[in-house]
Design a protein around this motif. Sequence first.
Motif, PDB file in Angstrom:
ATOM      1  N   LYS A   1     -37.304 -15.310 -52.273  1.00 22.53           N
ATOM      2  CA  LYS A   1     -35.877 -15.717 -52.136  1.00 22.53           C
ATOM      3  C   LYS A   1     -35.637 -16.774 -52.793  1.00 22.53           C
ATOM      4  O   LYS A   1     -34.604 -16.646 -53.052  1.00 22.53           O
ATOM      5  CB  LYS A   1     -36.241 -16.153 -50.245  1.00 22.53           C
ATOM      6  CG  LYS A   1     -35.691 -14.752 -49.534  1.00 22.53           C
ATOM      7  CD  LYS A   1     -34.163 -15.291 -49.202  1.00 22.53           C
ATOM      8  CE  LYS A   1     -33.410 -14.422 -48.244  1.00 22.53           C
ATOM      9  NZ  LYS A   1     -32.446 -14.636 -47.092  1.00 22.53           N
ATOM     10  N   GLN A   2     -36.545 -17.649 -52.782  1.00 25.54           N
ATOM     11  CA  GLN A   2     -36.011 -18.861 -53.310  1.00 25.54           C
ATOM     12  C   GLN A   2     -35.842 -18.658 -54.700  1.00 25.54           C
ATOM     13  O   GLN A   2     -35.313 -19.277 -55.937  1.00 25.54           O
ATOM     14  CB  GLN A   2     -37.372 -19.813 -53.722  1.00 25.54           C
ATOM     15  CG  GLN A   2     -37.630 -20.097 -51.760  1.00 25.54           C
ATOM     16  CD  GLN A   2     -38.804 -21.394 -51.729  1.00 25.54           C
ATOM     17  OE1 GLN A   2     -38.239 -22.765 -52.729  1.00 25.54           O
ATOM     18  NE2 GLN A   2     -39.169 -21.528 -50.861  1.00 25.54           N
ATOM     19  N   ILE A   3     -36.768 -17.822 -55.475  1.00 23.77           N
ATOM     20  CA  ILE A   3     -36.645 -16.604 -57.197  1.00 23.77           C
ATOM     21  C   ILE A   3     -35.257 -16.551 -56.971  1.00 23.77           C
ATOM     22  O   ILE A   3     -34.912 -16.447 -57.778  1.00 23.77           O
ATOM     23  CB  ILE A   3     -37.759 -16.548 -57.655  1.00 23.77           C
ATOM     24  CG1 ILE A   3     -38.888 -17.258 -57.445  1.00 23.77           C
ATOM     25  CG2 ILE A   3     -37.706 -15.746 -58.413  1.00 23.77           C
ATOM     26  CD1 ILE A   3     -39.885 -15.852 -57.832  1.00 23.77           C
ATOM     27  N   GLN A   4     -35.323 -15.845 -56.416  1.00 27.05           N
ATOM     28  CA  GLN A   4     -33.236 -15.298 -55.898  1.00 27.05           C
ATOM     29  C   GLN A   4     -32.383 -15.948 -56.316  1.00 27.05           C
ATOM     30  O   GLN A   4     -31.454 -15.979 -56.799  1.00 27.05           O
ATOM     31  CB  GLN A   4     -33.350 -14.285 -54.158  1.00 27.05           C
ATOM     32  CG  GLN A   4     -32.376 -13.314 -54.614  1.00 27.05           C
ATOM     33  CD  GLN A   4     -32.511 -12.390 -53.861  1.00 27.05           C
ATOM     34  OE1 GLN A   4     -32.142 -12.733 -52.322  1.00 27.05           O
ATOM     35  NE2 GLN A   4     -32.257 -10.996 -53.376  1.00 27.05           N
ATOM     36  N   PHE A   5     -32.243 -17.631 -55.401  1.00 27.02           N
ATOM     37  CA  PHE A   5     -31.478 -18.214 -55.426  1.00 27.02           C
ATOM     38  C   PHE A   5     -31.520 -18.759 -57.008  1.00 27.02           C
ATOM     39  O   PHE A   5     -29.740 -18.997 -57.077  1.00 27.02           O
ATOM     40  CB  PHE A   5     -32.128 -19.217 -54.720  1.00 27.02           C
ATOM     41  CG  PHE A   5     -31.448 -20.872 -54.738  1.00 27.02           C
ATOM     42  CD1 PHE A   5     -30.005 -20.985 -54.035  1.00 27.02           C
ATOM     43  CD2 PHE A   5     -31.624 -21.953 -55.621  1.00 27.02           C
ATOM     44  CE1 PHE A   5     -29.126 -22.334 -53.612  1.00 27.02           C
ATOM     45  CE2 PHE A   5     -30.865 -22.301 -56.126  1.00 27.02           C
ATOM     46  CZ  PHE A   5     -29.602 -22.932 -55.157  1.00 27.02           C
TER      47      PHE A   5
END
Lengths: 436, 436
Positions: free
Chosen positions: A384-388
Amino acid sequence: MPISGFPEWLPSQRIIEQQILDRIRSTFELYGYAPLETRAVEPLDTLLSKGETSKEVYLLHRLQEDENTKREDQLGLHFDLTVPFARFVTENHGKLQFPFKRYQIQKVWRGERPQEGRYREFLQADIDVVNRDTLPFHFDTEMPLVIGDVFRSLPIPPATILVNNRKICEGFYRGLGLADTAQVLRTVDKLDKIGPEKVAAALIETAGATDAQAGQCLRLAEISATDASFVDRVRALGVTDPMLDEGLDELAQVIEVANQHAPGLVRAELKIARGLDYYTGTVYETLLQGYERFGSITSGGRYDNLASVGNTRFPGVGISIGVSRLLGLLFGQGALTVSRSVPTCVVVAVPSDDRRLECDRIASALRGRGIPTEVSPTAAKFGKQIQFADRRGIPFVWFPGEPDTVKDIRSGEQVEADPETWQPPAADLRPVVSAG
Amino acid sequence: MPISGFPEWLPSQRIIEQQILDRIRSTFELYGYAPLETRAVEPLDTLLSKGETSKEVYLLHRLQEDENTKREDQLGLHFDLTVPFARFVTENHGKLQFPFKRYQIQKVWRGERPQEGRYREFLQADIDVVNRDTLPFHFDTEMPLVIGDVFRSLPIPPATILVNNRKICEGFYRGLGLADTAQVLRTVDKLDKIGPEKVAAALIETAGATDAQAGQCLRLAEISATDASFVDRVRALGVTDPMLDEGLDELAQVIEVANQHAPGLVRAELKIARGLDYYTGTVYETLLQGYERFGSITSGGRYDNLASVGNTRFPGVGISIGVSRLLGLLFGQGALTVSRSVPTCVVVAVPSDDRRLECDRIASALRGRGIPTEVSPTAAKFGKQIQFADRRGIPFVWFPGEPDTVKDIRSGEQVEADPETWQPPAADLRPVVSAG
């Protein structure tokens, strides 16, 4: 709700606009223009004394002001940057060094009904030079060089600067025997809108021209050249007048200096006149290749009589880039893109909430070395943080650990890194604006 | 004529302002804030729905508009950048990535009577973060870090950021048994203006407080600390309330994170409240050392209820630097200077008018390598041309010849130089802003 005529850009568009403004400013400064910003308001009388602009002015009223504000106390928003500049010069002439070269990049407002790409609030980027008493003509030759350098520094199609000189038109009309040269100029200025036949008819009807005189005016307006050959073509029309000679000589200088600097940049175009009343010599317009149908994106010229204090005149020459107009056209055609929608180059991933302070320290170290960095807003799963980062086009995600690693999320490559020494590729440091 | 409340800077002051804005922007971008610019106008209803600001709004009228513009069509100039930002977010929420961090550097207008250093047109530099539904508290701890980094990057006295949390005040007043917490807050907010005795009297009169309750409110307002010790001092007053606990915990986090980042930067100051109604938690102010008597130069806080679309809320936190206010103070004290009044680094001297094209080519070569250059406006005696440079603080004069030479007019040193290779010292390339 959007308000018609008041455009607003999304953040990625604003990044493009800012980079374009940075390059405009940088070019202006390379030529020695000093920055200036004037207040947004002028007394109504100052605004109305310059040109037929009364219909375009926005007046200001305080919500709880009494009804009886005197006309001389009424304030309006400026509709260009030249009139406020002239006012500023006359007000501060004792504190300025002349010749005074300044640039001004500001919003202006026009209270007209919005239509076909016209804005009521828009951004202009102006340069002007004024001097006390007289202003050497070579400053008229500098304007196209600055504008040419500006446009060459931007990821946009090539620009052609069209130049004319009102002395040519006025002298020619006078030499022809037409007395109301202003009326002739206004009529010929409609050529592109209404065509030669209607212009000829109007010249006969409103300016007292004969068929032959109207024909000569049209033949002058047809002349266009990328070199000084226009001089002979005007001479061949057989009209003589001292002001015409002066205008031909001046325009030839503008064309020759520009051709030395950047061949193909300018074109003598004898039909252009510019609507505003205050120009007295050189006038400029600019067309963008492929966007000619949208009209000119700059506007400018020489004004010898706009500013004075007592018997002292402050003649000037300047040109204005219609930044909002230019960007509106290019955005409308999808002709500009940017590599990301935020300044951020690195997102520091947060493994767990209790390690946020550690992540803040990493971010702080990267920022201290000029690398725009955000800490992930939540300690969500790394995916999810990479998606951010991915959704915003941010190229790198930093993972705190023993040792820290940094991942280029475009290639997937992940390497060990120290926040005190790691450097992203120079091209990734800031968002990159490009054409198409 | 100058118009009261609408300040204008001279070019050298504008160079200072621009460099300060460049550094503000650069720091904002290092933290990942994206640029945004909103239109200058908002519908009157949008402006009036936020806080008691009706007296401050400038309305717009077109000079030739008919009398019957409906109230919902009336436009006013924005009086801050937070209300337009909240409107922009609700209008474009489908096109934005949340949490959305943006900065905005723009003029705002207030139609109030100008007095004691208050402006009617002034420049603000804002950062805000908004999120959908809830916004993590750690963003409240980021604001002082950004502002601290901004101020440390400027040639100005050290700044102290004062922080409070409205939940502390509200919870404390409620725990004390005072129901109209908003009225208590408004009254205590006048402490610096009217003093403790009048505040106590007003609390008794307008908020239904007893002597003892009023005394407790004043004791809370007296608390001030540069570390989390304020928590125990509040506890020692013996008031308990769940909202008070929440506020104390939040404020302690802000102080602790800031002390990690830059010791001495922030101070918990339990008397500050900020006038605007929309803050719901953390509030910020900033004092400049030596300029405390002029009041705060930033303003900000957490607002959980400013923006919503249907049932979706967009809570935010932000802070605003009063750029015009800051510069007005510093200019007024002569606390900022700049090394020259133009961007120009080199003046190319013109030996005679027939050699101007040659001089233009030299200037062009220098500009092509990023060196701001002007060609002398006239082919006067060299002494006069050197004076032209000297009066503007331009450090170098270039003399075309065989070979060319360049003279540092401060030292008098003159050396051979080639426009394709010569480089000025890095410190001379741009005007240098410094303190004092």
